[in-house]
Design an enzyme around this catalytic site. Structure first.
Site, PDB file in Angstrom:
ATOM      1  N   GLU A   1     -13.063   1.158   1.531  1.00  0.00           N
ATOM      2  CA  GLU A   1     -11.993   1.085   0.528  1.00  0.00           C
ATOM      3  C   GLU A   1     -12.259  -0.049  -0.437  1.00  0.00           C
ATOM      4  O   GLU A   1     -11.736  -0.075  -1.542  1.00  0.00           O
ATOM      5  CB  GLU A   1     -10.641   0.856   1.213  1.00  0.00           C
ATOM      6  CG  GLU A   1     -10.043   2.136   1.724  1.00  0.00           C
ATOM      7  CD  GLU A   1      -8.543   2.112   1.805  1.00  0.00           C
ATOM      8  OE1 GLU A   1      -7.927   1.019   1.692  1.00  0.00           O
ATOM      9  OE2 GLU A   1      -7.974   3.197   1.986  1.00  0.00           O
TER      10      GLU A   1
ATOM     11  N   CYS B   1       0.823  -1.222   0.000  1.00  0.00           N
ATOM     12  CA  CYS B   1       0.000   0.000   0.000  1.00  0.00           C
ATOM     13  C   CYS B   1       0.853   1.267   0.000  1.00  0.00           C
ATOM     14  O   CYS B   1       0.316   2.373  -0.137  1.00  0.00           O
ATOM     15  CB  CYS B   1      -0.938   0.012   1.201  1.00  0.00           C
ATOM     16  SG  CYS B   1      -1.995  -1.430   1.257  1.00  0.00           S
TER      17      CYS B   1
ATOM     18  N   HIS C   1     -10.881  11.215  -9.144  1.00  0.00           N
ATOM     19  CA  HIS C   1      -9.901  11.117 -10.236  1.00  0.00           C
ATOM     20  C   HIS C   1      -8.661  11.971  -9.976  1.00  0.00           C
ATOM     21  O   HIS C   1      -8.138  12.627 -10.883  1.00  0.00           O
ATOM     22  CB  HIS C   1     -10.544  11.460 -11.584  1.00  0.00           C
ATOM     23  CG  HIS C   1     -11.393  10.334 -12.089  1.00  0.00           C
ATOM     24  ND1 HIS C   1     -12.643  10.071 -11.572  1.00  0.00           N
ATOM     25  CD2 HIS C   1     -11.167   9.390 -13.023  1.00  0.00           C
ATOM     26  CE1 HIS C   1     -13.159   9.019 -12.188  1.00  0.00           C
ATOM     27  NE2 HIS C   1     -12.278   8.581 -13.071  1.00  0.00           N
TER      28      HIS C   1
HETATM   29  N1  LIG Z   1      -7.215   0.537   9.027  1.00  0.00           N
HETATM   30  C1  LIG Z   1      -6.821   0.682   7.745  1.00  0.00           C
HETATM   31  N2  LIG Z   1      -6.063  -0.265   7.184  1.00  0.00           N
HETATM   32  C2  LIG Z   1      -5.668  -0.119   5.916  1.00  0.00           C
HETATM   33  C3  LIG Z   1      -6.057   1.003   5.174  1.00  0.00           C
HETATM   34  C4  LIG Z   1      -6.846   1.994   5.792  1.00  0.00           C
HETATM   35  O1  LIG Z   1      -7.213   3.022   5.190  1.00  0.00           O
HETATM   36  N3  LIG Z   1      -7.202   1.800   7.065  1.00  0.00           N
HETATM   37  N4  LIG Z   1      -5.672   1.102   3.884  1.00  0.00           N
HETATM   38  C5  LIG Z   1      -4.953   0.194   3.279  1.00  0.00           C
HETATM   39  C6  LIG Z   1      -4.609   0.376   1.837  1.00  0.00           C
HETATM   40  O2  LIG Z   1      -5.223   1.510   1.290  1.00  0.00           O
HETATM   41  C7  LIG Z   1      -4.925  -0.830   0.953  1.00  0.00           C
HETATM   42  O3  LIG Z   1      -4.951  -0.423  -0.402  1.00  0.00           O
HETATM   43  C8  LIG Z   1      -6.211  -1.473   1.253  1.00  0.00           C
HETATM   44  O4  LIG Z   1      -5.895  -2.700   1.790  1.00  0.00           O
HETATM   45  P1  LIG Z   1      -6.830  -3.962   1.685  1.00  0.00           P
HETATM   46  O5  LIG Z   1      -8.139  -3.734   2.340  1.00  0.00           O
HETATM   47  O6  LIG Z   1      -6.032  -5.102   2.146  1.00  0.00           O
HETATM   48  O7  LIG Z   1      -7.125  -3.959   0.127  1.00  0.00           O
HETATM   49  P2  LIG Z   1      -6.950  -5.074  -0.917  1.00  0.00           P
HETATM   50  O8  LIG Z   1      -7.653  -4.610  -2.143  1.00  0.00           O
HETATM   51  O9  LIG Z   1      -5.508  -5.407  -1.064  1.00  0.00           O
HETATM   52  O10 LIG Z   1      -7.776  -6.238  -0.245  1.00  0.00           O
HETATM   53  P3  LIG Z   1      -7.768  -7.781  -0.539  1.00  0.00           P
HETATM   54  O11 LIG Z   1      -8.870  -8.275   0.332  1.00  0.00           O
HETATM   55  O12 LIG Z   1      -6.410  -8.263  -0.112  1.00  0.00           O
HETATM   56  O13 LIG Z   1      -8.021  -7.923  -1.994  1.00  0.00           O
HETATM   57  C9  LIG Z   1      -4.426  -0.963   4.019  1.00  0.00           C
HETATM   58  N5  LIG Z   1      -4.894  -1.061   5.338  1.00  0.00           N
HETATM   59 ZN   LIG Z   2      -5.250   1.800  -0.708  1.00  0.00          ZN
END
Ligand SMILES: Nc1nc2c(c(=O)[nH]1)N=C([C@H](O)[C@H](O)COP(=O)(O)OP(=O)(O)OP(=O)(O)O)CN2
Ligand SMILES: [Zn+2]
Length: 130
Positions: free
Chosen positions: A114, A23, A67
């Protein structure tokens, strides 16, 4: 007490500074945004606030980010663009707008997803009844 809820989304890029993993690299999300406004008093039309007005206010905040590279936004130059910081930002932007235009209504919560499986919900501390 009435609880009004609107949902929208925006697409943007970000990276997490100092994050020990992937990330830290630039990547994008479709952030889902859910805003809850609360109040007791209805207007002459029987509305807490017109959904249209709320959607417009939330869209104006999303448009600052949509964007774009969120890290470059003024607010996020010194803060990581996490879902936590985004929900706090939306909460306070909306609280300022309500104070000016609809002082009888307050922000209940702002939830930011997210992904469909991960979200953060922010509410002011004094709303926590535990
Ligand atoms: N408490 C938080 N943890 C994380 C955040 C956040 O905003 N708050 N953000 C991230 C990263 O932005 C990451 O891109 C998102 O991580 P994740 O949810 O693991 O996303 P993935 O698309 O990789 O999920 P998969 O389930 O592995 O596909 C990280 N943590
Ligand atoms: Zn992210």
């Amino acid at each position: 007490m009435y609880e009004l809820i609107v949902q929208t989304h925006f697409d943007a890029a970000h990276y997490l500074r100092d994050y020990p993993g992937d990330c830290a690299r630039v990547h994008g999300h479709t952030w889902q945004v859910e805003v809850t406004l609360v109040g007791r008093q209805l207007d002459d039309l029987g509305m807490l606030i017109d959904f249209k007005e709320v959607k417009k206010a939330v869209k104006a905040i999303c448009d600052q980010l949509d964007h774009r590279m969120i890290n470059e936004h003024d607010y996020f130059q010194q803060r990581n663009p996490t879902a936590e910081n985004l929900s706090f930002y939306f909460y306070h932007e909306l609280a300022g707008w309500l104070k000016e235009h609809h002082p009888h209504v307050r922000v209940g919560t702002v939830r930011i997803w997210e992904s469909p499986r991960a979200s953060i919900c922010y509410r002011a501390d004094d709303d926590i009844s535990a």
